[in-house]
Scaffold this active site. Structure first.
Site, short mmCIF file in Angstrom:
data_model
loop_
_atom_site.label_atom_id
_atom_site.label_comp_id
_atom_site.label_asym_id
_atom_site.label_seq_id
_atom_site.Cartn_x
_atom_site.Cartn_y
_atom_site.Cartn_z
N CYS A 166 14.49 22.93 34.25
CA CYS A 166 14.18 24.26 34.78
C CYS A 166 12.70 24.60 34.66
O CYS A 166 12.13 25.24 35.56
CB CYS A 166 15.04 25.32 34.10
SG CYS A 166 14.77 25.46 32.31
N ASP A 191 15.38 31.68 41.47
CA ASP A 191 15.73 30.63 40.51
C ASP A 191 15.93 29.32 41.24
O ASP A 191 16.99 29.08 41.83
CB ASP A 191 16.99 31.00 39.74
CG ASP A 191 17.21 30.09 38.54
OD1 ASP A 191 16.47 29.10 38.40
OD2 ASP A 191 18.12 30.38 37.74
N HIS A 221 16.09 29.08 29.35
CA HIS A 221 15.94 28.90 30.80
C HIS A 221 14.61 29.50 31.25
O HIS A 221 14.07 30.40 30.60
CB HIS A 221 17.10 29.58 31.53
CG HIS A 221 17.21 29.23 32.97
ND1 HIS A 221 17.22 27.94 33.44
CD2 HIS A 221 17.30 30.02 34.08
CE1 HIS A 221 17.34 27.93 34.74
NE2 HIS A 221 17.38 29.19 35.17
#
Length: 691
Positions: free
Chosen positions: A424, A484, A468
């Site tokens: 991520c 995202d 994250h």
């Protein structure tokens, strides 16, 4: 006598002054080892080794295998260890380093523990060490360890005072258990009702030790390393329904400055004076739109919250950019409360000067990503650029992995056009770079996403592997919008968690074989792990976190309501009632003691009477034997003497009622008067001999 002879004499004299029972010393050493265990994760290895050597030295000296050092040698050892400590501390004098120095002082104390007085000194020092442990660990497991260590100290104290008592070990634990059961109700009542007032001062636990968790910088591989940890980040209890998994974005901090390959905060946190965060943020019952967060220590000021929240408790406040902060670093578990706004928020507007810092990029580097952004910008507006970039992530073969390859110098170019494998942090950083190159203000948001249900589904557990990173872009008319890229590349990560996202790769907690979360397919392991977590959670909320506001909330539920004044009155009443009960028990025991003393006086009178008849009491002689000798010397008083002896034995060895004992004592006095008259009539003279 020469100077060296005096030194040797002093050392020999001190080395032989070891008058402590071995069993008592063993309990003391066992307690020391147990009370050190809560600090093993923060004490330097040399200090642990030094404490072990010093305690072992004292134990070997107890059996004469080595000699305890004299005064000069002890001073030398102390100076050397303090020198090592000062070199290790390197000028960082905090509560953490002070606690380490205290442990060193306890270790050195073993070399001068020779007498009973030294035992008592070390006893109280170790009790204080148990209280120091609570500065660093408040979990129920470590609380039990501390209480067990104190119990070992109390048993050692009993052994010290009665080393040869038969069955001393069993009776010692029995007495300890009895005292615990007697004092437990008073302790619980005082804990619940004693007014919880704020301390007069507050000392922060500033530490040089790193804690697991997100930091204020992000490099491409940072979060993937953090994803191999199953430690708790925080727990959350909701007043209403829990949000869906995909909506659990816990915002922590914003990184808006790119320095080479590292994202940082463009504006540094303002300086705050030293102090501690108020650990109690609970305010009454949770309303349907509210949620409580119990955060593990981070030594940072940022708090984690869902988007669209507002602060409810006063130990947390809203900072800029919809972020929440503590006024001091969270150096211990902190409970705070937030509420989700029910109304849709109005789009946030920012001026051009403020937005300019969200367009910052290095002067050089990643030319292909820059060209790609300019190409998108020629024919598309802001929203189209975002949609096109996310569509690229969905349609092309990009992979979400915990085993990303090493990136070359232009890492973003390599990720977007060559490797197409990352975590991520890689994709969030690359997306922000492309959007900024296209002229769209954007920033990296770091926090956590997800959370698993605790035991019974009563709360959420957010762990470090839920860490994250995602992107927020500023769109005219909409304000800051969450983007995202991980949701486009690996939707399983956002819908159900990291375990499902990397299931095919098999990399979930691959470096953490001892974690219970790694064995999700073993139902018993998962059940035991969740039950233990629930116990710890309730302990943290209702015992460790039972502070002023929580106490007042509890008191307000009682009939009539309680304020601080009423709590003071109730506490005084509890203390008074406890003292009254203790006084009554003491009076009863004193009365029983007086009865025993009365019997002792009667028996002593009998002994003097026997001695006056020429039958002195012999050492270890039983009442029956003494009565037989008196009957042989003075037959006239024989029957009375034998009856008196039977009554003495009956009083000591039969379990009668108190009123029966009083009546029997009266009969013994009458019988003693009868024996006096019988001896007087038989002409007994003091000093008469008898075999």
């Amino acid at each position: 006598m020469s100077f060296l002879d005096r030194i040797r004499g002093t050392q020999s004299e001190e080395a032989t002054a070891t008058n402590l029972p071995s069993r008592a010393l063993l309990w003391l050493i066992a307690s020391f080892a147990l009370l050190l265990s809560p600090q093993w994760d923060r004490l330097p290895l040399w200090l642990i080794a030094a404490c072990a050597v010093l305690a072992a030295w004292r134990w070997l000296a107890q059996y004469g295998r080595v000699r305890l050092p004299g005064r000069l040698l002890r001073t030398g050892i102390m100076l050397v260890l303090i020198g090592v400590y000062v070199a290790t501390v390197q000028g960082r004098f905090t509560v953490d380093t002070a606690a380490s120095f205290f442990v060193l002082a306890v270790g050195l104390k073993w070399l001068e523990t020779r007498s009973v007085r030294d035992f008592y000194v070390l006893f109280f020092i170790l009790v204080y060490l148990a209280s120091v442990n609570f500065l660093f660990h408040q979990e129920i497991l470590w609380a039990l360890v501390n209480f067990t260590g104190i119990a070992l100290l109390l048993v050692g104290l009993q052994v010290l005072n009665a080393p040869e008592l038969p069955g001393g070990m069993t009776s010692g634990w029995r007495r300890l258990g009895g005292m615990f059961l007697k004092t437990l109700p008073i302790v619980v009542l005082l804990f619940v009702f004693f007014p919880r007032m704020s301390p007069l001062w507050s000392v922060p636990l500033v530490s040089g030790e790193a804690r697991t968790g997100i930091s204020d910088t992000m490099r491409p591989g940072d979060i993937s390393n953090l994803a191999q940890s199953s430690e708790r980040a925080f727990r959350v209890t909701f007043g209403g329904e829990m949000p869906a998994y995909r909506d659990r974005y816990w915002r922590g901090l914003i990184l808006d400055y790119l320095d080479g390959e590292t994202w940082r905060q463009g504006q540094q946190e303002p300086f705050r004076a030293l102090g501690r965060v108020a650990v109690d943020g609970g305010i009454g019952e949770l309303e349907p739109n509210q949620y409580d967060v119990l955060l593990e220590p981070t030594d940072q000021r940022w708090a984690f919250a869902l988007e669209g929240s507002r602060a409810v408790s006063d130990n947390v406040f809203e900072d800029s950019a919809d972020l929440f902060r503590f006024r001091r670093p969270a150096d211990s578990p902190v409970r705070y409360r937030l509420a989700l706004e029910s109304e849709a928020s109005v789009a946030e507007t920012q001026n051009a000067v403020e937005l300019r810092r969200y367009l910052q990029l290095p002067q050089e580097g990643n030319p292909r990503a820059r060209d790609f952004a300019r190409e998108l910008r020629r024919t598309m507006d802001d929203e189209q650029v975002v949609r096109t970039l996310l569509q690229r992530f969905r349609e092309q073969e990009y992979f979400y992995t915990l085993r990303p390859p090493a990136m070359p110098e232009d890492g973003i170019d390599s990720l977007l056009f060559d490797e197409k494998r990352g975590f991520c942090a890689h994709y969030a950083g690359a997306t922000t770079f492309v959007l900024r190159a296209a002229g769209i203000p954007s920033r990296v948001v770091v926090g956590y996403q997800g959370g698993e249900n605790g035991a019974g589904g009563d709360y959420l557990i957010v762990r470090q592997y839920d860490a994250h990173a995602w992107v927020e872009a500023y769109i005219d008319g909409r304000g800051w919008v969450r983007i995202d890229p991980t949701a486009a590349i690996a939707p399983d990560r956002i819908e159900s968690g990291l375990r499902d996202a990397v299931a095919e790769e098999g990399s979930f907690l691959e470096n953490n074989w001892a974690s219970p979360q790694r064995y999700a397919d073993v139902a018993l392991v998962q059940w035991a792990s969740l039950q233990l977590d629930r116990i710890n959670y309730q302990w943290q909320r209702w015992v460790v976190g039972y502070q002023g506001q929580s106490q007042m909330d509890l008191m307000s539920r009682l009939p009539g309501g309680f304020g601080m004044r009423e709590l003071g009155y109730m506490t005084a009443g509890i203390v008074g009632a406890g003292l009254l009960i203790a006084g009554l028990i003491s009076a009863l025991q004193m009365r029983r003691g007086e009865r025993r003393d009365a019997l002792r006086r009667v028996v002593d009178t009998w002994h003097r009477l026997c001695a006056s008849a020429g039958v002195p009491v012999r050492h270890g002689e039983t009442p029956s034997v003494l009565a037989s000798r008196l009957a042989k010397a003075e037959p006239a008083a024989g029957d009375s003497a034998r009856l008196f002896a039977r009554m003495v034995n009956s009083h000591y060895y039969s379990a009668g009622k108190d009123d029966e004992g009083v009546e029997q004592l009266k009969r013994m006095r009458r019988l003693l008067a009868t024996m006096k008259r019988q001896l007087r009539r038989s002409g007994t003279r003091t000093g008469r001999s008898s075999d």
